[in-house]
Design a protein around this motif. Structure first.
Motif, PDB file in Angstrom:
ATOM      1  N   UNK A   4       0.839  -1.194   0.000  1.00 32.37           N
ATOM      2  CA  UNK A   4       0.000   0.000   0.000  1.00 32.37           C
ATOM      3  C   UNK A   4       0.885   1.259   0.000  1.00 32.37           C
ATOM      4  N   UNK A   5       1.901   1.243   0.881  1.00 33.14           N
ATOM      5  CA  UNK A   5       2.811   2.388   0.958  1.00 33.14           C
ATOM      6  C   UNK A   5       3.646   2.535  -0.305  1.00 33.14           C
ATOM      7  N   UNK A   8       1.505   3.953  -2.953  1.00 32.18           N
ATOM      8  CA  UNK A   8       1.214   5.366  -2.655  1.00 32.18           C
ATOM      9  C   UNK A   8       2.395   6.245  -3.057  1.00 32.18           C
ATOM     10  N   UNK A  12       2.420   8.905  -6.304  1.00 30.61           N
ATOM     11  CA  UNK A  12       2.712  10.319  -6.064  1.00 30.61           C
ATOM     12  C   UNK A  12       3.921  10.750  -6.894  1.00 30.61           C
ATOM     13  N   UNK A 224       9.477  11.946   7.793  1.00 29.48           N
ATOM     14  CA  UNK A 224       8.676  12.102   9.013  1.00 29.48           C
ATOM     15  C   UNK A 224       7.470  11.171   9.012  1.00 29.48           C
ATOM     16  N   UNK A 225       7.084  10.694   7.839  1.00 27.80           N
ATOM     17  CA  UNK A 225       5.892   9.847   7.757  1.00 27.80           C
ATOM     18  C   UNK A 225       6.233   8.468   8.319  1.00 27.80           C
ATOM     19  N   UNK A 226       5.214   7.720   8.769  1.00 30.86           N
ATOM     20  CA  UNK A 226       5.507   6.430   9.398  1.00 30.86           C
ATOM     21  C   UNK A 226       5.901   5.325   8.415  1.00 30.86           C
ATOM     22  N   UNK A 227       6.110   5.683   7.149  1.00 31.59           N
ATOM     23  CA  UNK A 227       6.453   4.666   6.145  1.00 31.59           C
ATOM     24  C   UNK A 227       7.893   4.181   6.359  1.00 31.59           C
ATOM     25  N   UNK A 228       8.051   2.867   6.287  1.00 25.93           N
ATOM     26  CA  UNK A 228       9.391   2.291   6.415  1.00 25.93           C
ATOM     27  C   UNK A 228      10.230   2.723   5.211  1.00 25.93           C
TER      28      UNK A 228
ATOM     29  N   UNK B  75       8.404   3.314  13.423  1.00 30.06           N
ATOM     30  CA  UNK B  75       7.251   3.619  12.564  1.00 30.06           C
ATOM     31  C   UNK B  75       6.045   4.035  13.422  1.00 30.06           C
ATOM     32  N   UNK B  78       6.551   7.575  14.686  1.00 33.36           N
ATOM     33  CA  UNK B  78       6.257   8.578  13.643  1.00 33.36           C
ATOM     34  C   UNK B  78       4.760   8.675  13.367  1.00 33.36           C
ATOM     35  N   UNK B  79       4.051   7.549  13.514  1.00 30.14           N
ATOM     36  CA  UNK B  79       2.606   7.572  13.277  1.00 30.14           C
ATOM     37  C   UNK B  79       1.888   8.425  14.320  1.00 30.14           C
ATOM     38  N   UNK B  99      -1.007  17.240  -1.537  1.00 35.51           N
ATOM     39  CA  UNK B  99       0.067  17.144  -0.546  1.00 35.51           C
ATOM     40  C   UNK B  99      -0.455  16.514   0.753  1.00 35.51           C
ATOM     41  N   UNK B 102      -1.631  12.911   0.301  1.00 35.42           N
ATOM     42  CA  UNK B 102      -0.489  11.998   0.214  1.00 35.42           C
ATOM     43  C   UNK B 102      -0.037  11.575   1.611  1.00 35.42           C
ATOM     44  N   UNK B 103       0.103  12.543   2.512  1.00 37.16           N
ATOM     45  CA  UNK B 103       0.571  12.203   3.855  1.00 37.16           C
ATOM     46  C   UNK B 103      -0.495  11.460   4.667  1.00 37.16           C
ATOM     47  N   UNK B 105      -2.437   9.234   3.263  1.00 40.18           N
ATOM     48  CA  UNK B 105      -2.296   7.851   2.767  1.00 40.18           C
ATOM     49  C   UNK B 105      -1.061   7.186   3.359  1.00 40.18           C
ATOM     50  N   UNK B 106       0.031   7.966   3.462  1.00 37.24           N
ATOM     51  CA  UNK B 106       1.252   7.394   4.042  1.00 37.24           C
ATOM     52  C   UNK B 106       1.021   7.023   5.507  1.00 37.24           C
ATOM     53  N   UNK B 107       0.021   7.661   6.136  1.00 37.19           N
ATOM     54  CA  UNK B 107      -0.337   7.315   7.503  1.00 37.19           C
ATOM     55  C   UNK B 107      -1.430   6.251   7.542  1.00 37.19           C
ATOM     56  N   UNK B 108      -1.598   5.580   6.384  1.00 38.79           N
ATOM     57  CA  UNK B 108      -2.551   4.471   6.248  1.00 38.79           C
ATOM     58  C   UNK B 108      -4.000   4.862   6.524  1.00 38.79           C
ATOM     59  N   UNK B 150      -0.599  19.250   6.878  1.00 40.62           N
ATOM     60  CA  UNK B 150       0.145  18.000   6.627  1.00 40.62           C
ATOM     61  C   UNK B 150       0.511  17.314   7.944  1.00 40.62           C
TER      62      UNK B 150
END
Lengths: 409, 253
Positions: A4-5, A8, A12, A224-228, B75, B78-79, B99, B102-103, B105-108, B150
């Protein structure tokens, strides 16, 4: 890995890249226009120039020949030649391209032809200059004909048969299928162009997605995002690969369309070159095995992976777009060298050369385009290149996890 | 809540050898409070905050953010963190909506959840007018608003601000300070770094003074005033770091 990540990040980056003019030019505009321009532009101009030079009468001066009026008259009467009366220094005239060559007839040439005394006709030309070389060929043919006729006359005078001095004929017959001829002709060139496009197509997105992000300050935002980080690398890597593959796909499509349209145009015009092209034995648009094109496309995939990973790794190290460009640009030479070696005669596909990246691709593409499929080498090349690509990708992930690289300022 | 225990971070530098950017830094940042990290340029504020946000790994020491250990679950940390710094820019070729989405989605987050949340944030921050315009054309104020959206899209429990007012005009800086206060009022844990004394005085519940990588003094404004016998924050700061000579020495590097 989190798909999913990865998807994404990939989507983008794709959207972002498609809005970047530099990436668009290297990914879409250049590959779409390059081959048609080369084929129609350069090809047409070359054909025209050569034909014009061929059709044009060869301007020459005759040195001596006052006692050989017959030969001089024959030269003047021939439509292929335009005899100039200039008395200036003939070498200077040739150098200045005012005339193409000078013909020197020895004293008493015509008389000697009758008596049989040995004579030498000298042709002064300008080595390497196309028109002069073509002109000298024409004049050479003229004097060969004259010599043959003289021989015939002499044999007839002595009551001997003409085949006495020409006991047999030599005839050339082509056994290579048209695809093979076409493959050999452009087989070296096609992989070479594809390898360069594969590299340049990946170059700008790779820089933009790494050093560009660092320079614009978005890299830290993304981290900064929680993505590995592995998922970020894979998303970016897929984007760079897409750019690379899209560049080649567009090139192949535009090339194929150019060949089809170009072939039809020339054939429709009924010109000599078209006939040659259709038979695959010459001209500027040879026939290639379509399966070969597909083969090339399949083999380029691991190379695109390899390039994408290497380019990402190197440009990630740079602080800015400009710094990354200065690291990556010299790499083009490193890529071109083995690609060019593949075009050299004598370098063949062996177990050893099959392991050298890029060179192996260049060699196997040449074979595939000629309709020859060495499956064991194809397997070795595909396997080894995939292995190199995997190592490069692992290196890229490692670089992404290095703080001193990511926060290098 | 943020708990930092003996955080130390060293870097290798070609010219200066091994540099200690943070040395044995320990502090606790409570829920619903603002912890101000005050220090001169190069004192170690950014490094400390990057360690909390798991952008960097500590050479030694540990930290826990919102109940998650930074070393074992970066992770998850950061979440639960919204990180806003002068160095966290926007994607210029994306619109503000793209923008922030996107963030999300990156945070699921689901697209539906993102849409709802973005609507709320755009109302609060008054972003509707420029939501579908590209970020590279934005004024500084619009950029800051988008950055705030964001950091808040996933409604994190902890907010980390690294000199967020750096280089901003007075109006934009004021709106940021107001926003930081709002975060606290909503019960978030906030850590705020700056070298602007007045911001610390106005904003922070607890103040930590950082100098040459070390936390040299900590307490409420009243505590510090009592300890150093000064009213003015600037005077307190100079005394805490060991006088003007020590400050000047540190700024040379």
């Amino acid at each position: 890995m989190n798909w999913h990540h990865i998807v994404t990040v990939y989507l983008k980056e794709l959207k972002d890249s498609l809005r970047d003019r530099r990436t668009l030019i290297s990914m879409v505009v250049v590959p779409t226009l390059l081959m048609p321009l080369i084929m129609f532009g350069v090809g047409t101009i070359m054909t025209k120039v050569v034909r014009k030079a061929q059709d044009e009468a060869t301007t020459l001066v005759i040195l001596g020949g006052a006692d050989s009026p017959g030969v001089v008259a024959a030269l003047k009467a021939d439509a292929k030649f335009k005899v100039s009366d200039s008395t200036a220094d003939f070498k200077k005239l040739i150098s200045e391209k005012q005339i193409r060559l000078a013909v020197e007839l020895p004293v008493g040439f015509e008389a000697a032809l009758k008596t049989g005394a040995a004579q030498t006709v000298t042709l002064y030309h300008y080595e390497g200059e196309m028109k002069s070389s073509m002109g000298v060929g024409e004049v050479d043919r003229f004097f060969r004909n004259l010599r043959d006729k003289t021989v015939e006359t002499r044999l007839a005078d002595r009551g001997l048969a003409a085949d006495l001095v020409k006991p047999f004929e030599i005839k050339r017959q082509n056994v290579a299928p048209p695809e093979k001829v076409g493959g050999n002709m452009i087989g070296g060139l096609v992989p070479y162009i594809i390898i360069i496009l594969c590299f340049t197509g990946a170059m700008y997105p790779a820089i933009d997605l790494t050093a560009g992000e660092k320079e614009r300050g978005t890299m830290e935002t993304l981290l900064c995002s929680p993505v590995h980080r592995v998922n970020i690398v894979l998303g970016k890597f897929l984007m760079v690969m897409t750019a690379s593959v899209a560049t080649i796909a567009l090139t192949l499509v535009s090339t194929s369309v150019s060949i089809i349209i170009g072939g039809n145009l020339l054939a429709g015009g009924g010109k000599a070159a078209a006939g040659k092209a259709a038979s695959g034995s010459g001209g500027f648009i040879p026939i290639i095995d379509p399966a070969g094109i597909l083969g090339v496309f399949a083999m380029i995939a691991p190379v695109a992976m390899f390039f994408a990973a290497i380019l990402l790794t190197i440009s990630l190290f740079a602080k800015s777009y400009k710094e990354a460009q200065s690291y990556v640009s010299p790499l083009i030479i490193v890529v071109i060298m083995p690609a060019m070696m593949g075009m050299l005669p004598g370098i063949e596909l062996t177990a050893k050369t099959a392991l050298i990246p890029i060179l192996n691709l260049s060699l196997v593409c040449k074979e595939m385009l000629s309709g020859v499929w060495h499956w064991q080498y194809i397997a070795i090349i595909f396997g080894s290149t995939s292995f190199y690509a995997a190592v490069a990708l692992a290196l890229c992930v490692r670089m992404f996890n290095r703080e001193d690289v990511i926060f290098r300022a | 809540m943020i708990e930092a225990h003996h955080l130390t971070k060293t870097f290798k530098d070609k010219k200066r050898g091994i540099v200690t950017a943070a040395s044995d830094v320990s502090f606790t940042c409570q829920l619903g409070r603002i912890y101000g990290l005050l220090g001169a340029n190069g004192a170690g504020k950014t490094t400390t905050l990057r360690l909390l946000a798991t952008l960097l790994k500590p050479t030694s020491g540990t930290c826990t953010v919102a109940g998650h250990d930074a070393a074992t679950a970066p992770e998850k940390v950061r979440a639960n963190v919204g990180f806003l710094a002068a160095s966290t820019a926007l994607y210029g070729r994306l619109t503000a909506r793209e923008m922030v989405t996107y963030f999300g989605r990156l945070n699921s987050m689901t697209d539906e959840a993102i849409r709802t949340r973005l609507q709320v944030l755009a109302d609060e921050l008054d972003m509707h007018e420029f939501l579908d315009r590209r970020c590279d054309k934005f004024s500084t104020g619009m950029k800051q608003k988008t950055s705030i959206a964001r950091t808040l899209i996933h409604d994190p429990a902890v907010m980390i601000f690294d000199e967020p007012t750096l280089g901003l005009d007075v109006m934009t800086a004021r709106s940021i300070v107001k926003f930081v206060r709002d975060c606290r009022n909503r019960g978030k844990t906030v850590i705020y770094s700056t070298h602007v004394m007045s911001e610390v005085e106005k904003l922070c519940d607890t103040i930590g003074i950082i100098h040459a990588g070390r936390l040299v003094a900590e307490g409420t404004l009243a505590d510090l005033q009592a300890r150093f016998g000064e009213k003015d924050m600037e005077e307190i700061f100079v005394k805490a770091v060991g006088g003007e000579a020590a400050l000047a020495e540190a700024l040379k590097h």
